[in-house]
Write an enzyme that holds these catalytic residues in place. Structure first.
Site: not given
Ligand code: FE
Length: 142
Positions: A108, A131
């Site tokens: 992220c 994935c």
């Molecule tokens: Fe995050």
């Protein structure tokens, strides 16, 4: 941003910093193992590998919108798989040479939690397979 904004929109340039204690408090043990310790859930066990619901998959750690259900496809791998992120800057990538393999880790971009890996064996139009662990995602239905 105005002071009365109730829900702060996440974007890739919004960095999320939390202490280890905060992560441990906020995440389940399984989420913590995957997101913060680069773990992997067993194939065919997560909440989303066969999900076909429409919506936006956000980061389970910070809410950063990561993938659209429109980019999801059945890779038969047992993990939710996507041809591309919502925008290139939603995710970050790192070389990962652990476990005797050379892979590209996907994180992220906002909170730097581990999400999964990206491979070059995906379908058109990108040829990529993101994935991703179900435990790293939360589906916001349309
Ligand atoms: Fe995050």
């Amino acid at each position: 941003m105005s002071a009365n904004t109730k829900v702060k929109p996440m974007s890739a340039d919004t960095k999320v910093k939390k202490s280890d204690a905060e992560w441990r408090r906020e995440l389940s043990a399984e989420q913590y193992r995957i997101l913060r310790q680069k773990g992997t859930e067993p194939a065919f066990t997560g909440a989303y590998w066969k999900a076909k619901d429409k919506g936006t998959y956000v980061c389970a750690g910070c809410g950063n919108p990561l993938f659209s259900s429109a980019a999801k496809y059945d890779s038969r791998s047992g993990w939710p798989s996507f041809v591309q992120p919502l925008a290139a800057d939603r995710v970050a990538t790192e070389d990962d040479v652990s476990h005797g393999m050379r892979r590209t880790e996907v994180l992220c971009a906002a909170c730097e939690s581990h999400l999964g890996h990206v491979f070059n064996d995906g379908p058109e139009p990108t040829g990529l397979r993101y994935c991703i662990n179900s435990a790293a995602l939360k589906l916001k239905p349309e």
